[in-house]
Design a protein around this motif. Structure first.
Motif, short mmCIF file in Angstrom:
data_model
loop_
_atom_site.label_atom_id
_atom_site.label_comp_id
_atom_site.label_asym_id
_atom_site.label_seq_id
_atom_site.Cartn_x
_atom_site.Cartn_y
_atom_site.Cartn_z
N ASP A 184 6.68 13.70 5.86
CA ASP A 184 5.25 13.47 5.71
C ASP A 184 4.84 12.43 6.75
OD1 ASP A 184 4.80 15.16 3.54
OD2 ASP A 184 5.21 13.58 2.08
N PHE A 185 3.64 12.57 7.25
CA PHE A 185 3.10 11.65 8.23
C PHE A 185 1.83 11.02 7.67
CE2 PHE A 185 5.79 14.57 10.34
CZ PHE A 185 6.35 13.88 11.42
N TRP B 134 0.83 -1.20 0.00
CA TRP B 134 0.00 0.00 0.00
C TRP B 134 0.87 1.26 0.00
CZ3 TRP B 134 -0.19 3.55 4.05
CH2 TRP B 134 0.39 3.15 5.27
N LEU B 135 2.02 1.19 0.66
CA LEU B 135 2.93 2.35 0.65
C LEU B 135 3.54 2.53 -0.74
CD1 LEU B 135 4.65 1.90 4.09
CD2 LEU B 135 3.32 3.88 3.36
N LEU C 66 -6.64 0.12 16.30
CA LEU C 66 -5.22 0.44 16.26
C LEU C 66 -5.02 1.73 15.48
CD1 LEU C 66 -5.53 -2.71 16.60
CD2 LEU C 66 -3.35 -2.90 15.45
N LYS C 67 -4.03 2.47 15.89
CA LYS C 67 -3.66 3.68 15.16
C LYS C 67 -2.15 3.64 14.97
CE LYS C 67 -3.94 8.69 15.35
NZ LYS C 67 -4.62 9.78 16.01
N SER C 68 -1.71 3.75 13.73
CA SER C 68 -0.27 3.80 13.48
C SER C 68 0.05 5.06 12.69
CB SER C 68 0.22 2.55 12.75
OG SER C 68 -0.41 2.42 11.51
N VAL C 69 1.20 5.61 12.98
CA VAL C 69 1.67 6.79 12.27
C VAL C 69 3.02 6.43 11.67
CG1 VAL C 69 2.33 9.22 12.44
CG2 VAL C 69 0.49 8.33 13.90
N LEU C 70 3.11 6.57 10.36
CA LEU C 70 4.36 6.34 9.65
C LEU C 70 4.94 7.68 9.25
CD1 LEU C 70 3.39 3.32 7.40
CD2 LEU C 70 4.58 3.30 9.58
N VAL C 71 6.24 7.79 9.34
CA VAL C 71 6.95 9.01 8.96
C VAL C 71 7.71 8.73 7.68
CG1 VAL C 71 8.62 10.76 9.69
CG2 VAL C 71 7.22 9.56 11.41
N VAL C 72 7.51 9.60 6.69
CA VAL C 72 8.19 9.45 5.41
C VAL C 72 9.11 10.64 5.23
CG1 VAL C 72 7.92 9.22 2.92
CG2 VAL C 72 6.16 8.28 4.45
N ARG C 73 10.41 10.36 5.12
CA ARG C 73 11.38 11.43 4.89
C ARG C 73 11.46 11.69 3.40
NH1 ARG C 73 17.02 11.59 4.16
NH2 ARG C 73 17.13 9.33 4.31
N TYR D 133 12.74 5.28 3.02
CA TYR D 133 12.61 6.51 3.77
C TYR D 133 11.46 6.49 4.77
CZ TYR D 133 15.84 8.00 0.20
OH TYR D 133 16.93 8.08 -0.64
N VAL D 134 11.00 5.30 5.15
CA VAL D 134 9.86 5.17 6.05
C VAL D 134 10.33 4.77 7.45
CG1 VAL D 134 7.73 3.87 6.52
CG2 VAL D 134 8.29 4.53 4.18
N LEU D 135 9.77 5.44 8.43
CA LEU D 135 10.00 5.09 9.84
C LEU D 135 8.65 4.85 10.50
CD1 LEU D 135 12.56 7.87 10.84
CD2 LEU D 135 13.05 5.45 10.49
#
Length: 152
Positions: A120-121, A72-73, A139-146, A82-84
């Motif tokens: 980006d979040f 999906w990403l 569930l809630k997840s937050v991914l950080v994209v540099r 670049y994903v955290l």
């Protein structure tokens, strides 16, 4: 490449997982859980459970069972290099046990940027339910994209 906020509201196909006692024991060991209620049925029953309860963070792993859990990403144009993983939160409604089939259904609920677009979040909310539709957890997840090269 920045994440387009128009993806907010995107729903993903559900992922099903039938909970297996062996998998729960392995998961408990992998996370360093030492409470025997997660590995020993007798200890679980002595503590008032009907069987081994699903360890608290196990539900995060349901979606990882799909053939390509991060497709999906890629579909959003996100470079996985670049994903955290930024944040994970759980709201529990009931306990799940081995033998139950759980379904995780996810939706992108927010996308926002910080540091002038350098980060980006992506916020993804996931509802975990049983086959009868009863709620197990949210569930809630937050991914950080540099975004290299942005904001420099």
């Amino acid at each position: 490449m920045t994440v387009d906020p128009s993806v907010i509201g995107t729903e993903f196909p559900p992922t099903d997982l039938t909970v297996d006692a062996g998998r729960l024991r392995f998961f408990a060991k992998a996370i360093g859980e030492t409470n025997p209620v997660y590995t020993d049925v007798a200890a679980a029953k002595a503590a008032g459970y009907s069987n081994l309860p699903v360890p608290p963070t196990f539900l995060f792993s349901i979606e990882l069972d799909s053939p390509d859990p991060f497709s999906w990403l890629s579909d959003l144009g996100v470079d996985l290099r670049y994903v955290l993983h930024g944040e994970q939160a759980f709201t529990y409604h009931s306990i799940a046990y081995p033998g139950e089939t759980l379904t995780a259904t996810s939706t992108i609920t927010d996308v926002y940027s910080k540091k002038g677009g350098a980060l980006d979040f992506i916020v993804k909310d996931t509802a975990v339910t049983r086959a009868d539709g009863s709620a197990v957890a949210d569930l809630k997840s937050v991914l950080v994209v540099r975004n290299p090269g942005v904001g420099k």
